[in-house]
Motif scaffolding. Structure first.
Motif, PDB file in Angstrom:
ATOM      1  N   GLN A  11       0.881  -1.411   0.002  1.00  0.00           N
ATOM      2  CA  GLN A  11      -0.293   0.086  -0.075  1.00  0.00           C
ATOM      3  C   GLN A  11       0.935   1.200   0.002  1.00  0.00           C
ATOM      4  N   GLU A  52      -9.784  -3.921  -6.487  1.00  0.00           N
ATOM      5  CA  GLU A  52      -9.704  -2.841  -6.071  1.00  0.00           C
ATOM      6  C   GLU A  52      -8.379  -2.046  -4.383  1.00  0.00           C
ATOM      7  N   SER A  55      -3.221   0.448  -7.231  1.00  0.00           N
ATOM      8  CA  SER A  55      -3.842   1.711  -7.574  1.00  0.00           C
ATOM      9  C   SER A  55      -2.660   2.599  -8.267  1.00  0.00           C
ATOM     10  N   ASN A  56      -2.962   4.188  -8.060  1.00  0.00           N
ATOM     11  CA  ASN A  56      -1.524   4.644  -8.863  1.00  0.00           C
ATOM     12  C   ASN A  56      -0.921   5.113  -7.814  1.00  0.00           C
ATOM     13  N   GLU A  57      -1.162   4.637  -6.327  1.00  0.00           N
ATOM     14  CA  GLU A  57      -0.115   4.766  -5.072  1.00  0.00           C
ATOM     15  C   GLU A  57       0.012   3.687  -4.125  1.00  0.00           C
ATOM     16  N   SER A  58       0.051   2.276  -5.090  1.00  0.00           N
ATOM     17  CA  SER A  58       0.834   0.898  -4.992  1.00  0.00           C
ATOM     18  C   SER A  58       2.026   1.062  -5.142  1.00  0.00           C
TER      19      SER A  58
END
Length: 91
Positions: A11, A52, A55-58
């Motif tokens: 994350q 889910e 994401s671009n933050e992962s």
């Protein structure tokens, strides 16, 4: 698609895995340019089921190597994830 590469989804940069999945990872060559002339080379892309947690933050970790997710393209039945190989250890 061949989901034969084990990926750990992170994350953030604390290097704690939140989930393990199997994906189809392929070599890929592209460049992304940001403000101030910063350019990053995308070295791989991964195809996986819709998830889910991605994401671009992962971040992804494959065989001890860390990758920042730079772009996620969602399709009806899968995702295409563009990856930048981190130059130094995360965490």
């Amino acid at each position: 698609m061949f989901h034969d590469t084990k990926i750990e989804i992170l994350q953030n940069t604390d290097a704690v895995s939140i989930k393990t999945i199997y994906t189809d990872v392929q070599p890929y060559s592209a460049k992304v340019t940001f403000d101030y002339g910063i350019t990053l080379e995308i070295s791989k892309r991964a195809f996986c089921d819709v998830d889910e947690e991605i994401s671009n933050e992962s971040y992804f970790r494959m065989d001890g190597v860390y990758y920042k997710i730079l772009n996620v393209k969602g399709w009806s039945d899968h995702m295409e994830v563009l990856l930048y190989q981190c130059k130094r250890t995360v965490g």
